[in-house]
Write a protein that holds these residues in place. Structure first.
Motif, short mmCIF file in Angstrom:
data_model
loop_
_atom_site.label_atom_id
_atom_site.label_comp_id
_atom_site.label_asym_id
_atom_site.label_seq_id
_atom_site.Cartn_x
_atom_site.Cartn_y
_atom_site.Cartn_z
N ARG A 66 0.53 -1.30 0.25
CA ARG A 66 -0.06 0.50 -0.13
C ARG A 66 1.07 1.51 0.02
O ARG A 66 0.75 2.09 -0.91
CB ARG A 66 -0.66 0.30 0.84
CG ARG A 66 -2.48 -0.92 1.60
CD ARG A 66 -3.29 -0.73 1.02
NE ARG A 66 -3.93 -2.04 0.28
CZ ARG A 66 -4.16 -2.67 -0.22
NH1 ARG A 66 -4.07 -2.24 -2.17
NH2 ARG A 66 -5.32 -3.64 -0.96
N GLY A 67 1.98 1.09 0.66
CA GLY A 67 3.05 2.45 0.68
C GLY A 67 3.69 2.42 -0.95
O GLY A 67 3.23 4.05 -0.69
N LEU A 68 4.06 1.11 -0.90
CA LEU A 68 4.26 2.14 -2.79
C LEU A 68 3.19 2.09 -3.87
O LEU A 68 4.00 3.12 -4.78
CB LEU A 68 4.69 0.70 -3.07
CG LEU A 68 6.58 0.05 -2.41
CD1 LEU A 68 6.31 -1.16 -3.05
CD2 LEU A 68 7.42 1.19 -3.28
N LEU A 69 2.15 1.97 -3.42
CA LEU A 69 1.36 2.18 -4.41
C LEU A 69 0.53 3.89 -3.91
O LEU A 69 0.19 4.76 -4.74
CB LEU A 69 -0.22 1.26 -4.10
CG LEU A 69 -0.09 -0.21 -4.89
CD1 LEU A 69 -1.34 -0.48 -4.72
CD2 LEU A 69 0.65 0.12 -6.46
N ASP A 70 1.17 4.34 -2.86
CA ASP A 70 0.83 4.98 -3.02
C ASP A 70 1.46 6.50 -2.66
O ASP A 70 1.34 7.80 -2.84
CB ASP A 70 0.38 6.28 -1.01
CG ASP A 70 -0.85 4.98 -0.62
OD1 ASP A 70 -1.89 5.09 -1.27
OD2 ASP A 70 -0.98 5.17 0.83
N ALA A 71 3.01 6.30 -2.58
CA ALA A 71 3.99 6.65 -3.28
C ALA A 71 3.84 7.37 -4.77
O ALA A 71 4.06 8.11 -5.54
CB ALA A 71 5.12 6.26 -2.84
N LEU A 72 3.64 5.69 -5.45
CA LEU A 72 3.70 6.21 -6.70
C LEU A 72 2.47 6.63 -7.42
O LEU A 72 2.20 7.56 -8.48
CB LEU A 72 3.23 4.64 -7.84
CG LEU A 72 4.26 3.07 -7.91
CD1 LEU A 72 4.35 2.39 -7.96
CD2 LEU A 72 6.30 4.04 -8.35
N LYS A 73 1.44 6.67 -6.61
CA LYS A 73 -0.09 7.90 -6.93
C LYS A 73 0.45 9.37 -6.85
O LYS A 73 0.11 9.91 -7.70
CB LYS A 73 -1.17 7.01 -6.26
CG LYS A 73 -2.36 7.94 -6.41
CD LYS A 73 -3.70 7.58 -5.52
CE LYS A 73 -5.26 7.71 -5.88
NZ LYS A 73 -5.96 7.23 -4.94
#
Length: 202
Positions: free
Chosen positions: A136-143
């Protein structure tokens, strides 16, 4: 006799005066002819000078026009170069994260595969929860960088967004609809950086 001499002298004097007047008249006539010839020569010379000056003016005007056109072309080239450089800079700033996103996508795919495994033991569940948090942290950073997941299942197949690897007949489903997604696709702002790998209905 004195009177005769005086008359003779008068006659000679008159002849001399007449000859002198005639000489002066001839001299004046010659002088006028020379002046007329000089004037004609001057007019011819002036006409030639005027023609030469007009030719020089035409040559200089053509040169000015040529240089003006050259300047305008250089100005246009410079403006185009500046515009291209600005667009390149904007594109570089807009898509600066593309390289690192491309490097992270395989790791995200692995996270998704690992999270499909069902955890039964307590320890495995804790590990699963930790992996999910990292994911989730990775996806948020990419978002935050403008990365979006491409919607696939249930949408119409779009060759710009999807890569069809299979076609199947599915009852009750219209043709050319994505029925299954094998690998997620991603966009960075408005640019597709990886199309979704999908199965499409016939």
């Amino acid at each position: 006799m004195l009177a005769e001499d005086k008359t003779t002298m008068n006659e000679e004097l008159q002849e001399e005066v007449a000859a002198e007047e005639k000489t002066e008249a001839v001299f004046e006539e010659v002088k006028q002819e020379e002046t007329t010839a000089e004037a004609e020569q001057g007019a011819d010379s002036l006409d030639k000078d005027l023609q030469a000056a007009n030719a020089k003016i035409a040559e200089l005007e053509a040169k000015i026009e040529s240089e003006s056109n050259r300047y305008l072309r250089l100005q246009a080239d410079f403006d185009n170069s500046r515009r291209r450089a600005k667009l390149d800079l904007e594109a570089a700033q807009t898509y600066r994260a593309q390289s690192i996103v491309m490097d992270l996508l395989p790791a995200i795919d692995n996270f998704e595969r690992a999270m499909k495994v069902e955890a039964t033991e307590e320890q495995a569940k804790s590990l699963y929860t930790g992996m999910e948090m990292v994911y989730r942290g990775l996806l948020d950073a990419l978002k935050k960088e403008g990365v979006q997941v491409i919607e696939s299942v249930g949408t119409e197949f779009d060759p710009h967004l999807h890569q069809a690897v299979m076609q199947v007949e599915v009852e009750g489903t219209e043709p050319n609809i994505v029925v299954e997604e094998f690998q997620k696709g991603y966009k960075l702002k408005d640019r597709v950086i990886r199309p979704a790998m999908v199965k499409v209905s016939q």
